[in-house]
Design an enzyme around this catalytic site. Structure first.
Site, PDB file in Angstrom:
ATOM      1  N   THR A  10       0.852  -1.193   0.000  1.00  0.00           N
ATOM      2  CA  THR A  10       0.000   0.000   0.000  1.00  0.00           C
ATOM      3  C   THR A  10       0.886   1.242   0.000  1.00  0.00           C
ATOM      4  O   THR A  10       2.116   1.146   0.130  1.00  0.00           O
ATOM      5  CB  THR A  10      -0.860   0.055   1.273  1.00  0.00           C
ATOM      6  OG1 THR A  10       0.030   0.087   2.386  1.00  0.00           O
ATOM      7  CG2 THR A  10      -1.814  -1.119   1.369  1.00  0.00           C
ATOM      8  N   MET A  11       0.262   2.391  -0.071  1.00  0.00           N
ATOM      9  CA  MET A  11       0.987   3.638   0.176  1.00  0.00           C
ATOM     10  C   MET A  11       1.551   3.575   1.598  1.00  0.00           C
ATOM     11  O   MET A  11       0.985   2.911   2.480  1.00  0.00           O
ATOM     12  CB  MET A  11       0.036   4.844   0.058  1.00  0.00           C
ATOM     13  CG  MET A  11      -0.383   5.169  -1.354  1.00  0.00           C
ATOM     14  SD  MET A  11      -1.488   6.595  -1.424  1.00  0.00           S
ATOM     15  CE  MET A  11      -0.398   7.949  -0.945  1.00  0.00           C
ATOM     16  N   GLU A  87       7.781   4.478  -7.898  1.00  0.00           N
ATOM     17  CA  GLU A  87       6.454   4.918  -8.376  1.00  0.00           C
ATOM     18  C   GLU A  87       6.153   4.227  -9.713  1.00  0.00           C
ATOM     19  O   GLU A  87       5.636   4.848 -10.654  1.00  0.00           O
ATOM     20  CB  GLU A  87       6.389   6.449  -8.521  1.00  0.00           C
ATOM     21  CG  GLU A  87       6.781   7.240  -7.283  1.00  0.00           C
ATOM     22  CD  GLU A  87       5.807   7.112  -6.098  1.00  0.00           C
ATOM     23  OE1 GLU A  87       4.736   6.505  -6.247  1.00  0.00           O
ATOM     24  OE2 GLU A  87       6.156   7.623  -5.009  1.00  0.00           O
ATOM     25  N   ALA A  88       6.472   2.930  -9.754  1.00  0.00           N
ATOM     26  CA  ALA A  88       6.367   2.183 -11.011  1.00  0.00           C
ATOM     27  C   ALA A  88       4.927   2.026 -11.477  1.00  0.00           C
ATOM     28  O   ALA A  88       4.681   1.730 -12.648  1.00  0.00           O
ATOM     29  CB  ALA A  88       7.020   0.812 -10.846  1.00  0.00           C
ATOM     30  N   VAL A 170      -4.811   9.028 -11.559  1.00  0.00           N
ATOM     31  CA  VAL A 170      -3.566   9.577 -11.014  1.00  0.00           C
ATOM     32  C   VAL A 170      -3.800  10.967 -10.428  1.00  0.00           C
ATOM     33  O   VAL A 170      -4.172  11.903 -11.134  1.00  0.00           O
ATOM     34  CB  VAL A 170      -2.466   9.641 -12.102  1.00  0.00           C
ATOM     35  CG1 VAL A 170      -1.211  10.299 -11.548  1.00  0.00           C
ATOM     36  CG2 VAL A 170      -2.156   8.247 -12.639  1.00  0.00           C
ATOM     37  N   TYR A 183      -4.875  10.728   1.005  1.00  0.00           N
ATOM     38  CA  TYR A 183      -5.025   9.283   0.931  1.00  0.00           C
ATOM     39  C   TYR A 183      -5.000   8.703   2.337  1.00  0.00           C
ATOM     40  O   TYR A 183      -4.410   9.288   3.256  1.00  0.00           O
ATOM     41  CB  TYR A 183      -3.893   8.672   0.089  1.00  0.00           C
ATOM     42  CG  TYR A 183      -4.020   9.012  -1.376  1.00  0.00           C
ATOM     43  CD1 TYR A 183      -4.832   8.260  -2.213  1.00  0.00           C
ATOM     44  CD2 TYR A 183      -3.367  10.124  -1.908  1.00  0.00           C
ATOM     45  CE1 TYR A 183      -4.976   8.583  -3.559  1.00  0.00           C
ATOM     46  CE2 TYR A 183      -3.505  10.454  -3.251  1.00  0.00           C
ATOM     47  CZ  TYR A 183      -4.309   9.679  -4.069  1.00  0.00           C
ATOM     48  OH  TYR A 183      -4.456  10.010  -5.393  1.00  0.00           O
TER      49      TYR A 183
HETATM   50  N1  LIG Z   1       8.695   9.519  12.115  1.00  0.00           N
HETATM   51  C1  LIG Z   1       8.857   8.259  11.723  1.00  0.00           C
HETATM   52  N2  LIG Z   1       9.492   7.364  12.499  1.00  0.00           N
HETATM   53  C2  LIG Z   1       9.679   6.086  12.094  1.00  0.00           C
HETATM   54  N3  LIG Z   1       9.249   5.613  10.924  1.00  0.00           N
HETATM   55  C3  LIG Z   1       8.598   6.440  10.120  1.00  0.00           C
HETATM   56  C4  LIG Z   1       8.372   7.811  10.461  1.00  0.00           C
HETATM   57  N4  LIG Z   1       7.692   8.391   9.447  1.00  0.00           N
HETATM   58  C5  LIG Z   1       7.522   7.424   8.519  1.00  0.00           C
HETATM   59  N5  LIG Z   1       8.065   6.252   8.929  1.00  0.00           N
HETATM   60  C6  LIG Z   1       8.091   4.966   8.221  1.00  0.00           C
HETATM   61  O1  LIG Z   1       8.201   5.202   6.853  1.00  0.00           O
HETATM   62  C7  LIG Z   1       7.202   4.444   6.161  1.00  0.00           C
HETATM   63  C8  LIG Z   1       6.885   5.165   4.881  1.00  0.00           C
HETATM   64  O2  LIG Z   1       8.016   5.076   4.070  1.00  0.00           O
HETATM   65  P1  LIG Z   1       8.004   5.436   2.523  1.00  0.00           P
HETATM   66  O3  LIG Z   1       9.235   4.794   1.967  1.00  0.00           O
HETATM   67  O4  LIG Z   1       7.859   6.900   2.367  1.00  0.00           O
HETATM   68  O5  LIG Z   1       6.680   4.679   2.043  1.00  0.00           O
HETATM   69  P2  LIG Z   1       6.116   4.354   0.595  1.00  0.00           P
HETATM   70  O6  LIG Z   1       7.170   4.632  -0.425  1.00  0.00           O
HETATM   71  O7  LIG Z   1       5.721   2.894   0.648  1.00  0.00           O
HETATM   72  O8  LIG Z   1       4.897   5.218   0.451  1.00  0.00           O
HETATM   73  C9  LIG Z   1       6.066   4.311   7.159  1.00  0.00           C
HETATM   74  O9  LIG Z   1       5.254   3.189   6.947  1.00  0.00           O
HETATM   75  C10 LIG Z   1       6.826   4.167   8.470  1.00  0.00           C
HETATM   76  O10 LIG Z   1       7.185   2.812   8.637  1.00  0.00           O
HETATM   77  C1  LIG Z   2      -4.108   5.244  -4.416  1.00  0.00           C
HETATM   78  C2  LIG Z   2      -3.609   6.227  -5.422  1.00  0.00           C
HETATM   79  C3  LIG Z   2      -2.408   6.865  -5.237  1.00  0.00           C
HETATM   80  N1  LIG Z   2      -1.971   7.758  -6.137  1.00  0.00           N
HETATM   81  C4  LIG Z   2      -0.681   8.452  -5.918  1.00  0.00           C
HETATM   82  C5  LIG Z   2      -0.520   9.141  -4.590  1.00  0.00           C
HETATM   83  C6  LIG Z   2       0.983   9.167  -4.415  1.00  0.00           C
HETATM   84  O1  LIG Z   2       1.483  10.313  -5.099  1.00  0.00           O
HETATM   85  C7  LIG Z   2       1.434   7.891  -5.124  1.00  0.00           C
HETATM   86  C8  LIG Z   2       1.779   6.766  -4.185  1.00  0.00           C
HETATM   87  O2  LIG Z   2       2.977   7.094  -3.521  1.00  0.00           O
HETATM   88  P1  LIG Z   2       3.552   6.269  -2.257  1.00  0.00           P
HETATM   89  O3  LIG Z   2       5.003   6.611  -2.303  1.00  0.00           O
HETATM   90  O4  LIG Z   2       3.273   4.816  -2.503  1.00  0.00           O
HETATM   91  O5  LIG Z   2       2.850   6.782  -1.058  1.00  0.00           O
HETATM   92  O6  LIG Z   2       0.350   7.490  -5.936  1.00  0.00           O
HETATM   93  C9  LIG Z   2      -2.694   8.018  -7.280  1.00  0.00           C
HETATM   94  O7  LIG Z   2      -2.277   8.809  -8.136  1.00  0.00           O
HETATM   95  N2  LIG Z   2      -3.880   7.389  -7.477  1.00  0.00           N
HETATM   96  C10 LIG Z   2      -4.376   6.515  -6.583  1.00  0.00           C
HETATM   97  O8  LIG Z   2      -5.484   5.967  -6.811  1.00  0.00           O
END
Ligand SMILES: Nc1ncnc2c1ncn2[C@@H]1O[C@H](COP(=O)(O)OP(=O)(O)O)[C@@H](O)[C@H]1O
Ligand SMILES: Cc1cn([C@H]2C[C@H](O)[C@@H](COP(=O)(O)O)O2)c(=O)[nH]c1=O
Length: 215
Positions: A10-11, A87-88, A170, A183
């Site tokens: 997930t995000m 962001e693939a 998007v 989100y």
């Molecule tokens: N202040 C914080 N302290 C510790 N971990 C954090 C903090 N803020 C974010 N995170 C960690 O970073 C994760 C988000 O990382 P990120 O790489 O940006 O996610 P994604 O790319 O999957 O959206 C969160 O699920 C959490 O585990």
């Molecule tokens: C669910 C959803 C997400 N997005 C966008 C929102 C964020 O910019 C990225 C996801 O980034 P993350 O690093 O995994 O948090 O995707 C979107 O455009 N449309 C959607 O439905």
């Protein structure tokens, strides 16, 4: 054997953090990566994690041929020992095919990172192609949690905290954006019921659901 690996979740589950760790560990050993991204929240040509780390990346454009880009880079004397694509989900299916070709014809590992489904729980076309083509699909181990405490498996789009189900696929954005379009990650049960943290809180406070007082 070089591989195309799709790291998904997930995000907010740590995908970009893992991408940066893979990059760090390999570059610390003298390897050189090619980093692609598209529409990162931190801006054009950036791969960023919510933990505060960020690195420069090549911003992928519409219609760009990623295989040709790599071949061009190598033929001009550049190095690419591995490829990272963050962001693939935003890449076109053809660009995923090009990444598979990078693995097969150039013998370069490709690590792709992205969310599989959108706010309507439909596959992004790029993610669908990754699931179809990847040698391995790895679901991230760090669980993002729904407000109810269950593992979050779905991404909701919210406006003012309420889940919306109409709109473009998007829309770049972030979690924890209570006032604007944002989100929230939810378990399937609460995604199906369109129940975000805000709507659950409102329902709990509603007089309709307060316990009946004895008269
Ligand atoms: N202040 C914080 N302290 C510790 N971990 C954090 C903090 N803020 C974010 N995170 C960690 O970073 C994760 C988000 O990382 P990120 O790489 O940006 O996610 P994604 O790319 O999957 O959206 C969160 O699920 C959490 O585990
Ligand atoms: C669910 C959803 C997400 N997005 C966008 C929102 C964020 O910019 C990225 C996801 O980034 P993350 O690093 O995994 O948090 O995707 C979107 O455009 N449309 C959607 O439905």
């Amino acid at each position: 054997m070089p591989e195309l690996v799709f790291f998904c979740g997930t995000m907010d589950c740590g995908k970009s953090t893992l991408a940066l760790q893979i990059e760090h560990n390999r570059s610390a050993r003298g390897l050189q990566g090619m980093i692609f991204t598209r529409d990162d929240r931190a801006g054009e040509g950036k791969l960023s994690s919510r933990l505060g780390l960020v690195t420069d990346a090549v911003e992928v454009e519409d219609g760009q041929d990623l295989y040709a880009y790599l071949v061009d880079h190598l033929s001009q004397g550049g190095r690419a020992d591995y490829v990272i694509a963050d962001e693939a989900q935003f890449l076109a299916p053809e660009q995923i095919d090009q990444l598979a070709r990078v693995v097969d014809d150039l013998s370069i590992d490709v690590y792709a990172f992205g969310i599989t489904t959108d706010f309507r729980s439909k596959l992004f076309p790029g993610s669908q192609r990754l699931v179809e083509l990847a040698d391995r699909v790895e679901v991230l181990q760090v669980e993002a949690l729904c407000w109810c405490g269950a593992r979050a498996t779905h991404n909701a789009r919210t406006t003012g905290g309420e889940m919306v189900v109409e709109g473009a696929q998007v829309v770049v954005g972030d979690v924890n954006q209570a006032d604007a379009v944002g989100y929230e990650v939810l378990c399937r049960r609460h995604h199906r019921r369109r129940m975000t943290a805000a709507s659950a809180r409102a329902a709990a406070l509603s007089p309709d659901v307060l316990p009946v007082q004895p008269v």
